[in-house]
Design a protein around this motif. Structure first.
Motif, short mmCIF file in Angstrom:
data_model
loop_
_atom_site.label_atom_id
_atom_site.label_comp_id
_atom_site.label_asym_id
_atom_site.label_seq_id
_atom_site.Cartn_x
_atom_site.Cartn_y
_atom_site.Cartn_z
N GLU A 109 0.79 -1.39 -0.06
CA GLU A 109 0.08 0.63 0.09
C GLU A 109 0.90 1.12 0.03
OE1 GLU A 109 -3.46 1.00 -0.21
OE2 GLU A 109 -3.51 -1.82 -0.86
N CYS A 110 1.95 1.37 -0.75
CA CYS A 110 2.93 2.58 -0.71
C CYS A 110 2.01 3.29 -2.13
CB CYS A 110 4.12 2.25 -0.71
SG CYS A 110 4.54 1.47 0.88
N PHE A 111 2.66 4.22 -2.34
CA PHE A 111 1.67 5.46 -3.06
C PHE A 111 3.45 5.98 -3.58
CE2 PHE A 111 1.17 9.75 -4.50
CZ PHE A 111 0.81 9.39 -5.88
N LEU A 112 3.64 5.84 -4.57
CA LEU A 112 4.94 6.65 -5.13
C LEU A 112 4.46 7.32 -6.09
CD1 LEU A 112 6.44 4.44 -4.07
CD2 LEU A 112 8.72 4.43 -4.85
N SER A 150 -2.66 9.52 -0.43
CA SER A 150 -2.59 8.14 -1.15
C SER A 150 -3.13 8.00 -1.41
CB SER A 150 -1.32 7.97 -0.95
OG SER A 150 -1.48 6.91 0.15
N ARG A 151 -4.51 7.21 -0.82
CA ARG A 151 -5.16 6.57 -1.52
C ARG A 151 -6.16 7.02 -2.67
NH1 ARG A 151 -6.11 3.97 4.70
NH2 ARG A 151 -4.38 2.37 4.66
N GLY A 210 2.14 1.84 3.70
CA GLY A 210 1.47 2.44 3.98
C GLY A 210 2.62 3.55 3.91
N CYS A 211 3.78 3.97 2.70
CA CYS A 211 4.05 5.32 2.56
C CYS A 211 4.20 5.42 1.22
CB CYS A 211 5.79 4.66 2.74
SG CYS A 211 6.21 3.97 3.93
N SER A 212 4.58 7.21 1.82
CA SER A 212 3.20 7.51 0.47
C SER A 212 4.98 9.19 0.42
CB SER A 212 2.62 8.70 1.10
OG SER A 212 2.22 9.51 1.53
N ILE A 213 5.95 8.63 -1.00
CA ILE A 213 6.34 9.44 -1.70
C ILE A 213 5.47 10.46 -2.67
CG2 ILE A 213 9.05 8.85 -2.62
CD1 ILE A 213 8.59 7.83 0.07
N TRP A 214 5.64 11.60 -3.01
CA TRP A 214 5.31 12.39 -3.75
C TRP A 214 5.70 13.25 -5.11
CZ3 TRP A 214 -0.22 13.28 -3.22
CH2 TRP A 214 -0.34 12.02 -2.41
N PHE A 215 5.15 14.30 -5.11
CA PHE A 215 5.95 14.01 -6.63
C PHE A 215 7.19 15.18 -6.19
CE2 PHE A 215 1.54 14.13 -7.12
CZ PHE A 215 0.97 13.43 -8.17
N GLY A 216 7.92 15.04 -7.32
CA GLY A 216 9.56 15.01 -7.40
C GLY A 216 10.53 15.47 -6.41
N ALA A 217 10.17 13.94 -5.37
CA ALA A 217 11.15 13.55 -4.45
C ALA A 217 11.71 12.62 -4.60
CB ALA A 217 9.75 12.50 -2.78
N VAL A 218 13.29 12.96 -4.31
CA VAL A 218 14.27 11.98 -4.88
C VAL A 218 14.39 11.40 -3.16
CG1 VAL A 218 16.43 11.36 -5.14
CG2 VAL A 218 14.61 14.05 -6.39
N LEU A 219 14.89 9.52 -3.47
CA LEU A 219 15.48 9.22 -2.25
C LEU A 219 16.26 8.32 -2.88
CD1 LEU A 219 12.41 9.39 -0.97
CD2 LEU A 219 12.24 7.15 0.14
#
Length: 179
Positions: free
Chosen positions: A17-20, A166-167, A35-44
């Motif tokens: 259930e992660c959103f990228l 994210s859902r 359940g994590c969410s990595i939003w627009f333009g984020a960089v890991l």
């Protein structure tokens, strides 16, 4: 679709259930819980060392997480909110902490459970922020203790809101996802 790249033999791992977001980038030795969410333009960027993220963490738009080669790692607990355009470089962030928009948290810094780093703050290397403390400024300094119940309520609300947001992307036809 998000850019997910293996590097140096490490492939990013995401829980259920992660959103990228479509233009998020996750590279190398990155492991995140459910359940994590990595939003627009984020960089890991787990290219030079590891990034470990707990459950229900949100990394908001434009944020960058990176480390020092063979020297620092990133550890993020559960229900942490990392605001828009934040830089975290080799730090440890405990459960339910909130990192405000545009903040910078440098190598070997530690942010305690339920703590708040104010928007625009610069947390220098090796700074230790205790549980339920509010820090702000550049360089960041202790401002005050935050009532643990109040901090938990604010931080939990933000973390849970981002789980809901994210859902909207991962389950767009679910009638329970209406705002």
């Amino acid at each position: 679709m998000a850019l997910i790249l293996p590097v140096r033999g490490f492939t990013p791992e995401m829980g259920e259930e992660c959103f990228l977001a479509e233009n998020a980038t996750v590279v190398g030795d990155v492991k995140m819980g459910r359940g994590c969410s990595i939003w627009f333009g984020a960089v890991l960027r787990g290219d030079v060392n590891s990034i470990r993220i707990g459950n229900n963490v949100n990394v908001q738009d434009g944020s960058v997480l990176h480390t020092l080669y063979q020297k620092s790692t990133i550890e993020i607990g559960d229900y942490v909110s990392i605001g828009h355009n934040v830089t975290i470089h080799g730090a440890k962030i405990h459960d339910y902490a909130l990192i405000g928009m545009g903040a910078v948290v440098m190598d070997d810094a530690e942010v305690g459970e339920g703590a708040i780093v104010a928007a625009g703050a610069v947390v220098l290397s090796r700074t230790k922020i205790g549980p339920h403390e509010l820090w702000g400024g550049a360089p960041a300094k202790f401002i005050k203790m935050v009532d643990p119940a109040q901090a938990s309520e604010i931080n939990r609300k933000i973390a849970h809101n981002y789980l809901q947001y994210s859902r909207w992307y991962t389950h767009p036809d679910d009638p329970n996802n209406l705002p």
